[in-house]
Write a protein that holds these residues in place. Structure first.
Motif, PDB file in Angstrom:
ATOM      1  N   GLN A 108      -7.709 -59.353 -10.229  1.00  0.00           N
ATOM      2  CA  GLN A 108      -8.579 -59.730 -11.334  1.00  0.00           C
ATOM      3  C   GLN A 108      -9.515 -60.875 -10.964  1.00  0.00           C
ATOM      4  OE1 GLN A 108      -8.910 -57.301 -13.617  1.00  0.00           O
ATOM      5  NE2 GLN A 108      -8.801 -58.803 -15.259  1.00  0.00           N
ATOM      6  N   GLY A 109      -9.723 -61.072  -9.658  1.00  0.00           N
ATOM      7  CA  GLY A 109     -10.621 -62.145  -9.255  1.00  0.00           C
ATOM      8  C   GLY A 109     -10.149 -63.490  -9.764  1.00  0.00           C
ATOM      9  N   ASN A 110     -11.007 -64.217 -10.459  1.00  0.00           N
ATOM     10  CA  ASN A 110     -10.650 -65.531 -10.996  1.00  0.00           C
ATOM     11  C   ASN A 110     -10.104 -65.453 -12.413  1.00  0.00           C
ATOM     12  OD1 ASN A 110     -11.469 -66.886  -8.669  1.00  0.00           O
ATOM     13  ND2 ASN A 110     -13.595 -66.914  -9.349  1.00  0.00           N
ATOM     14  N   SER A 111      -9.919 -64.226 -12.916  1.00  0.00           N
ATOM     15  CA  SER A 111      -9.443 -64.072 -14.289  1.00  0.00           C
ATOM     16  C   SER A 111      -7.932 -64.220 -14.351  1.00  0.00           C
ATOM     17  CB  SER A 111      -9.853 -62.705 -14.838  1.00  0.00           C
ATOM     18  OG  SER A 111     -11.249 -62.549 -14.791  1.00  0.00           O
ATOM     19  N   SER A 112      -7.430 -64.507 -15.532  1.00  0.00           N
ATOM     20  CA  SER A 112      -5.997 -64.572 -15.752  1.00  0.00           C
ATOM     21  C   SER A 112      -5.463 -63.189 -16.069  1.00  0.00           C
ATOM     22  CB  SER A 112      -5.668 -65.534 -16.906  1.00  0.00           C
ATOM     23  OG  SER A 112      -6.128 -66.826 -16.613  1.00  0.00           O
ATOM     24  N   VAL A 113      -4.218 -62.931 -15.667  1.00  0.00           N
ATOM     25  CA  VAL A 113      -3.559 -61.660 -15.943  1.00  0.00           C
ATOM     26  C   VAL A 113      -2.378 -61.949 -16.858  1.00  0.00           C
ATOM     27  CG1 VAL A 113      -2.322 -59.707 -14.963  1.00  0.00           C
ATOM     28  CG2 VAL A 113      -4.275 -60.675 -13.747  1.00  0.00           C
ATOM     29  N   ALA A 114      -2.261 -61.231 -17.942  1.00  0.00           N
ATOM     30  CA  ALA A 114      -1.179 -61.461 -18.898  1.00  0.00           C
ATOM     31  C   ALA A 114      -0.377 -60.189 -19.085  1.00  0.00           C
ATOM     32  CB  ALA A 114      -1.733 -61.928 -20.240  1.00  0.00           C
ATOM     33  N   VAL A 115       0.939 -60.322 -19.145  1.00  0.00           N
ATOM     34  CA  VAL A 115       1.834 -59.223 -19.509  1.00  0.00           C
ATOM     35  C   VAL A 115       2.476 -59.629 -20.815  1.00  0.00           C
ATOM     36  CG1 VAL A 115       3.839 -57.879 -18.864  1.00  0.00           C
ATOM     37  CG2 VAL A 115       2.240 -58.619 -17.093  1.00  0.00           C
ATOM     38  N   ALA A 116       2.212 -58.880 -21.871  1.00  0.00           N
ATOM     39  CA  ALA A 116       2.664 -59.290 -23.203  1.00  0.00           C
ATOM     40  C   ALA A 116       3.508 -58.195 -23.840  1.00  0.00           C
ATOM     41  CB  ALA A 116       1.462 -59.605 -24.087  1.00  0.00           C
ATOM     42  N   ASP A 117       4.647 -58.614 -24.386  1.00  0.00           N
ATOM     43  CA  ASP A 117       5.480 -57.721 -25.187  1.00  0.00           C
ATOM     44  C   ASP A 117       5.180 -58.033 -26.649  1.00  0.00           C
ATOM     45  OD1 ASP A 117       7.539 -56.152 -26.260  1.00  0.00           O
ATOM     46  OD2 ASP A 117       8.871 -57.904 -26.277  1.00  0.00           O
ATOM     47  N   SER A 118       4.617 -57.076 -27.350  1.00  0.00           N
ATOM     48  CA  SER A 118       4.154 -57.347 -28.713  1.00  0.00           C
ATOM     49  C   SER A 118       5.289 -57.382 -29.726  1.00  0.00           C
ATOM     50  CB  SER A 118       3.114 -56.305 -29.127  1.00  0.00           C
ATOM     51  OG  SER A 118       3.683 -55.001 -29.088  1.00  0.00           O
ATOM     52  N   GLY A 119       6.470 -56.899 -29.339  1.00  0.00           N
ATOM     53  CA  GLY A 119       7.593 -56.878 -30.283  1.00  0.00           C
ATOM     54  C   GLY A 119       8.613 -57.941 -29.944  1.00  0.00           C
ATOM     55  N   THR A 120       9.885 -57.579 -30.064  1.00  0.00           N
ATOM     56  CA  THR A 120      10.969 -58.518 -29.784  1.00  0.00           C
ATOM     57  C   THR A 120      11.780 -58.082 -28.581  1.00  0.00           C
ATOM     58  OG1 THR A 120      12.424 -57.325 -31.313  1.00  0.00           O
ATOM     59  CG2 THR A 120      11.161 -59.185 -32.194  1.00  0.00           C
ATOM     60  N   GLY A 121      11.231 -57.232 -27.741  1.00  0.00           N
ATOM     61  CA  GLY A 121      11.950 -56.713 -26.592  1.00  0.00           C
ATOM     62  C   GLY A 121      11.864 -57.641 -25.391  1.00  0.00           C
ATOM     63  N   THR A 122      12.054 -57.055 -24.203  1.00  0.00           N
ATOM     64  CA  THR A 122      12.023 -57.817 -22.959  1.00  0.00           C
ATOM     65  C   THR A 122      11.087 -57.139 -21.976  1.00  0.00           C
ATOM     66  OG1 THR A 122      13.880 -56.577 -22.023  1.00  0.00           O
ATOM     67  CG2 THR A 122      14.413 -58.570 -23.283  1.00  0.00           C
ATOM     68  N   VAL A 123      10.692 -57.906 -20.949  1.00  0.00           N
ATOM     69  CA  VAL A 123       9.932 -57.369 -19.820  1.00  0.00           C
ATOM     70  C   VAL A 123      10.884 -57.339 -18.639  1.00  0.00           C
ATOM     71  CG1 VAL A 123       7.986 -57.720 -18.264  1.00  0.00           C
ATOM     72  CG2 VAL A 123       7.754 -58.264 -20.690  1.00  0.00           C
ATOM     73  N   THR A 124      11.096 -56.168 -18.063  1.00  0.00           N
ATOM     74  CA  THR A 124      12.072 -55.991 -16.994  1.00  0.00           C
ATOM     75  C   THR A 124      11.374 -55.630 -15.699  1.00  0.00           C
ATOM     76  OG1 THR A 124      13.761 -55.267 -18.564  1.00  0.00           O
ATOM     77  CG2 THR A 124      14.109 -54.693 -16.253  1.00  0.00           C
ATOM     78  N   ALA A 137      12.267 -63.840 -24.862  1.00  0.00           N
ATOM     79  CA  ALA A 137      12.134 -65.086 -25.616  1.00  0.00           C
ATOM     80  C   ALA A 137      13.441 -65.867 -25.615  1.00  0.00           C
ATOM     81  CB  ALA A 137      11.694 -64.783 -27.052  1.00  0.00           C
ATOM     82  N   ALA A 138      14.572 -65.145 -25.590  1.00  0.00           N
ATOM     83  CA  ALA A 138      15.867 -65.804 -25.638  1.00  0.00           C
ATOM     84  C   ALA A 138      16.204 -66.497 -24.323  1.00  0.00           C
ATOM     85  CB  ALA A 138      16.957 -64.783 -25.984  1.00  0.00           C
ATOM     86  N   LEU A 139      15.851 -65.851 -23.190  1.00  0.00           N
ATOM     87  CA  LEU A 139      16.122 -66.408 -21.871  1.00  0.00           C
ATOM     88  C   LEU A 139      14.888 -66.151 -21.022  1.00  0.00           C
ATOM     89  CD1 LEU A 139      18.269 -67.857 -20.205  1.00  0.00           C
ATOM     90  CD2 LEU A 139      19.102 -65.623 -19.433  1.00  0.00           C
ATOM     91  N   ALA A 140      14.060 -67.184 -20.827  1.00  0.00           N
ATOM     92  CA  ALA A 140      12.737 -66.999 -20.240  1.00  0.00           C
ATOM     93  C   ALA A 140      12.772 -66.198 -18.951  1.00  0.00           C
ATOM     94  CB  ALA A 140      12.094 -68.367 -19.998  1.00  0.00           C
ATOM     95  N   PHE A 141      13.693 -66.541 -18.022  1.00  0.00           N
ATOM     96  CA  PHE A 141      13.750 -65.864 -16.729  1.00  0.00           C
ATOM     97  C   PHE A 141      15.208 -65.637 -16.386  1.00  0.00           C
ATOM     98  CE2 PHE A 141      13.326 -66.294 -11.915  1.00  0.00           C
ATOM     99  CZ  PHE A 141      12.956 -64.972 -11.760  1.00  0.00           C
ATOM    100  N   ASP A 142      15.638 -64.387 -16.373  1.00  0.00           N
ATOM    101  CA  ASP A 142      17.036 -64.038 -16.170  1.00  0.00           C
ATOM    102  C   ASP A 142      17.156 -63.183 -14.918  1.00  0.00           C
ATOM    103  OD1 ASP A 142      19.654 -63.244 -16.256  1.00  0.00           O
ATOM    104  OD2 ASP A 142      19.587 -62.362 -18.248  1.00  0.00           O
ATOM    105  N   VAL A 143      17.844 -63.710 -13.889  1.00  0.00           N
ATOM    106  CA  VAL A 143      18.051 -62.949 -12.653  1.00  0.00           C
ATOM    107  C   VAL A 143      19.534 -62.703 -12.432  1.00  0.00           C
ATOM    108  CG1 VAL A 143      15.927 -63.726 -11.538  1.00  0.00           C
ATOM    109  CG2 VAL A 143      17.990 -65.123 -11.349  1.00  0.00           C
TER     110      VAL A 143
END
Length: 941
Positions: A108-124, A137-143
């Motif tokens: 995206q060149g100099n642009s910002s890239v966002a990954v957004a979950d519009s509900g209450t789920g998670t990004v895996t 939202a409950a645990l920002a980064f879970d490994v």
């Protein structure tokens, strides 16, 4: 007006619709539900068809040739389908095409890239079918699902980013993982401050008769380390001992000394400690005289990673060059020193940036240590970025026949260097520097002002002015730079007025063009103001100036602070007899530079002078130059030395009621060329323990030194010890101590080397505080009888290292001691007792002020002190404590799903041991347990 008509015709036979005789829609196609648009020419025909059944009908548009479907004249659809999983994209100019979305990168060149979950789920995030990270939202980064590891950013101490709370990284300089907090800054995980200079107790067990690592650190992280250790011989009734290890290395070899052994069994062979370097790491190693030994330790490391830190009783400091030091007063004034100026090499006395400073004026005090002679001089330095130029003025010497150090200047790597070489074996210098250039801030402070004129040309113009009614005279230092040629010039002037006319004297000019005729400075009085006028020899000069302004009635501006480097003196009325206008002690200053104005209203005469006063402790020397409105000197100056008090005196040729005002720069250049390594308030603290690391990188010589320093309010007393060197020869520094200006000073006559240090400060009134393995002990009042000053229980500490200070105000005596205490099994192999040793000790009374004893009452060790100064002796202490549990005890987790071998005797107290699924017949394996109808048996094999 002619009206145009249009005809429409439906041709049933041809199945066309015509406008003005031309076909525009053709329904003759054989395809069902198809309309063919002609557009007036057969070769322009396109088709529109409806296809499908009665329930589901598609609309098909068919352009001709390479034509495309145009939607509302906004965008055009592709002529053909894309590949599987492709998406439509626009070029922003109305053309759509099929494109492939990358599954491996997002650009995206100099642009910002966002990954957004519009509900209450998670990004895996999944890799190779395995979930490696989850964001929610409950645990920002879970490994938690990953079984590998997270690799942190990797960089040196110098590459640390700007601190933001919560940052985490690996520091390759210190070989540590570190984080950033608001309270502690950058710190090793688990450490309390950014210095990471001390490590809480570590334990190493299972030390046998083969060498084993007790600790390691990278050679790039530290030069030196001091260890406080407790050792235990597990094979011989758990006898214990205190030990201190001082370690230093030169990147190739490591050197170690062991001291402060206090043993529960005298003469016992405890662990032998050595040090070496392996694969870029310093290893501290232990070899037991018996099969099973253990160690607990606490470490003070010093070196490249040392940063200045103060926390409670602890102070950590560093000097890049022990022979050079500088203190910044404001944006353009610095004070400093340079020692170890010899006759075998030229060394740097001071440096400044060639880009930030055009010119610098040095007020210097130089001492020939070999011949005990002193000299004052001013050096005006300017440069053009390639070559520097310098002149020397205002010279006054205690011995005119002496050849003092030769001072020169050059430019190296973008820095202008003031350099010196002695004509005798040992010399030193102190200086006050005014640096003027682009980095100079414009300000007014008491009598001092800085000013700027961005464009001075050949025409005469006002450079500065001041009220003739309010002020008498001014001293100027100006520097100019030509924007066309890069030529720079520095010049001095003094200006005074008698109410009617103003007078000027120019001097000290240095120019990179090789001529003194750059600025013509003149003065006049206009509109009630004295003006400094300037005209240049060419156009486009930018000038920065420094001014000291004096009136006939001045008050002192000195506030008693330690930042006292110059001051305005209160005005004095003098007569034809010599009258003291200023005085100072030779213990505080070696010399002073003055700007002095005089005015006699009856005679309507005024004058201004630069005056220098120098003392060699025995005599006082004075020199002056100036201008007077009466044509001859208005003021004559003399100086006297009376029992170490230097008095500057003035006598007026204008007779009585002559008002004299002055501004002063004062300098101290001490005997022996020693530089101040550290200092602290004598009224706030009684004593200090030091651990110093010295590094002469030019000759690859390194040294460790410990020292104890105490004072009685009048004098300071010092004992150095613990010298460990990486070389054979003269020590890198000779330590001394004194009290000056209310501060106790640790000083060193040093080689050109870096010094890093760790200190523990103690006062006569300490409050109790605890940390990891350390504690400040609250001050106790003791008498000639043994009085408890500290206690610790055997489950919290096996032994302790103390720094102890004492002070008795009635006797005006003080002391400082190192004390080590250990509790353990005595030589009979069964009795536990406490053992204590003291030393080294420094006492101002010449004999020991404090004696120490220790007792063990079954659970606690008690440390006592008695004072030979009698009652009301205040005793304060700092403690490093370590626990060395019996049996090399560490937590052992017993596994139930895998084989495990456990060695050493194990004692289970108040526990139930259950063994299930034992064999019910003899397994035939020697030593294996089995259950014979409820009876536990051991197989003989």
């Amino acid at each position: 007006m002619t009206r145009r008509t249009r005809s429409y015709q439906l041709d049933n036979q041809a199945r066309t619709i015509k406008v003005n005789g031309k076909s525009v829609i053709d329904l003759s196609t054989a395809s069902t539900n198809t309309i063919k648009t002609v557009g007036g020419a057969a070769d322009q025909a396109v088709q529109m068809a409806a296809t499908g059944d009665s329930q589901n009908i598609d609309l098909r548009l068919s352009p001709k040739g390479s034509g495309k479907v145009d939607i509302n004249d906004q965008y055009k659809l592709p002529a053909a389908d894309g590949s599987a999983s492709q998406v439509l994209q626009t070029d922003g100019s109305g053309t759509l095409s099929f494109a492939t979305v990358s599954t491996t990168s997002i650009a995206q060149g100099n642009s910002s890239v966002a990954v957004a979950d519009s509900g209450t789920g998670t990004v895996t995030v999944q890799i190779d079918g395995e979930t490696v990270a989850t964001y929610s939202a409950a645990l920002a980064f879970d490994v938690n699902n990953a079984t590998s590891a997270i690799r942190l950013p990797n960089g040196t101490t110098a590459q640390r980013p700007s601190g933001v709370t919560g940052l985490l990284r690996y520091n390759s300089t210190t070989d540590k993982i570190e984080g950033y907090t608001t309270a502690g800054g950058w710190a090793e995980l688990g450490a309390s401050s950014s210095s990471a200079v001390s490590d809480s107790g570590e334990s190493v067990i299972g030390i046998g008769q083969n060498a084993k690592n007790l600790d390691t650190f990278t050679t790039t992280a530290y030069d030196s380390a001091l260890y406080f250790a407790i050792t235990m011989d597990e094979s011989n009734n758990n006898v214990v001992s205190t030990q201190k290890y001082s370690v230093v290395h030169n990147d190739t070899d490591a050197f170690l000394a062991t001291t402060h052994a206090t043993e529960s069994k005298d003469g016992h062979d405890h662990i032998t400690i050595t040090a070496d370097i392996d694969s870029g790491k310093v290893r501290v190693r232990g070899t037991g005289a018996s099969d099973i030994n253990s160690v607990s330790w606490y470490r003070w490391p010093l070196g490249d990673n040392t940063t200045d830190t103060t926390s409670g009783n602890i102070g950590i400091f560093s000097q890049a060059d022990a022979t050079n030091g500088k203190t910044n007063f404001n944006s353009y004034v610095d004070t400093g020193f340079s020692t170890s100026i010899n006759n075998s090499a030229t060394k740097n006395l001071d440096t400044f940036s060639a880009t930030g400073v055009n010119s610098a004026v040095y007020f210097t005090m130089i001492r020939d240590e070999t011949n005990s002679d002193v000299m004052m001089a001013k050096y005006n330095v300017t440069h053009d970025g390639t070559y520097p130029y310098m002149n020397q003025t205002h010279i006054i010497k205690s011995d005119e026949s002496n050849s003092y150090p030769t001072v020169t200047t050059d430019i190296d790597s973008g820095s202008v260097r003031l350099r010196g070489q002695g004509n005798s074996a040992l010399n030193s210098m102190s200086y006050y520097r005014i640096a003027l250039g682009g980095s100079t801030a414009l300000a007014v402070s008491d009598a001092v002002k800085t000013f700027y004129n961005s464009d001075v040309d050949t025409s005469t113009e006002t450079l500065d002015s001041f009220s003739a009614g309010s002020n008498r005279g001014a001293k100027y230092i100006i520097t100019g730079k030509n924007s066309d040629t890069g030529v720079t010039c520095v010049q001095e002037a003094i200006v005074v007025h008698d109410g009617t006319s103003s007078y000027i004297s120019n001097y000290g000019t240095t120019c990179t063009a090789g001529t003194d005729a750059i600025f013509t400075l003149t003065t006049d009085i206009s509109g009630g103001n004295v003006r400094l006028l300037v005209g240049a020899s060419s156009a486009n000069w930018a000038i920065i100036g420094h001014r000291v302004l004096l009136a006939d009635s001045m008050s002192t501006t000195y506030d008693g602070s330690t930042a006292d480097v110059h001051r305005t003196l209160a005005s004095t009325t003098v007569s034809s007899s010599a009258t003291t206008i200023d005085s100072w002690s030779t213990s505080d200053h070696t010399g002073a530079f003055y700007v002095v104005t005089g005015h006699n209203s009856s005679e309507a005469v005024a004058s201004i002078h630069e005056v220098m006063v120098l003392s060699d402790s025995s005599n006082a020397y004075v020199s002056a130059h100036g201008i007077s409105s009466k044509g001859t000197d208005q003021l004559n100056f003399t100086a006297t030395n009376s029992s170490g008090t230097i008095a500057l005196k003035a006598a007026s040729t204008s007779g009585g009621s002559t008002s004299v005002s002055a501004w002063r720069v004062h300098l101290k250049r001490e005997d022996a060329g020693a530089s101040v390594i550290d200092s602290w308030s004598a009224s706030s603290y009684r004593g200090a323990k030091y651990f110093l690391s010295l590094n002469d990188s030019a000759n690859n010589k390194l040294q460790n030194i410990e020292a104890l320093l105490v004072h009685d309010g009048t004098n300071a007393y010092l004992t150095p010890y613990g010298d460990v060197q990486t070389y054979t020869g003269t020590a890198l520094t000779t330590l001394s101590a004194d009290i000056s200006g209310g501060n106790v000073r640790l000083k060193g006559l040093s080689a050109q080397c870096r010094i890093t240090g760790y200190k523990i400060l103690l006062s006569d009134s300490e409050s109790a505080s605890d940390g990891d393995n350390v504690a400040t002990i609250a001050t106790t009042t003791v008498s000639s009888s043994a009085t408890q000053i500290d206690t610790f229980t055997s489950d919290t500490a096996t032994g302790a290292f103390y720094i102890v200070t004492g002070y008795n105000s009635s006797e005006a005596c003080a002391s400082i001691s190192e004390v080590t205490v250990i509790s353990g099994i005595t030589s009979d192999g069964s009795t536990q007792d406490a053992f204590i040793s003291a030393g080294p000790t420094v006492s101002t009374k010449g004999t020991d002020q404090l004696t120490f004893s220790a007792t063990f009452n079954g659970t606690s060790t008690v440390v006592n002190a008695a004072s030979t100064s009698g009652g009301s002796t205040s005793v304060s202490a700092y403690r490093v404590d370590l626990l060395r549990a019996a049996g090399g005890a560490v937590a052992v987790n017993l596994t139930v799903s895998a084989d495990q071998t456990i060695t050493g005797a194990k004692t289970l107290s108040n526990a139930v041991v259950k063994m299930t699924n034992l064999p019910t017949s003899d397994p035939g394996v020697a030593g294996q347990l089995w259950n014979d109808s409820g009876t536990l048996k051991v197989s003989a094999g």
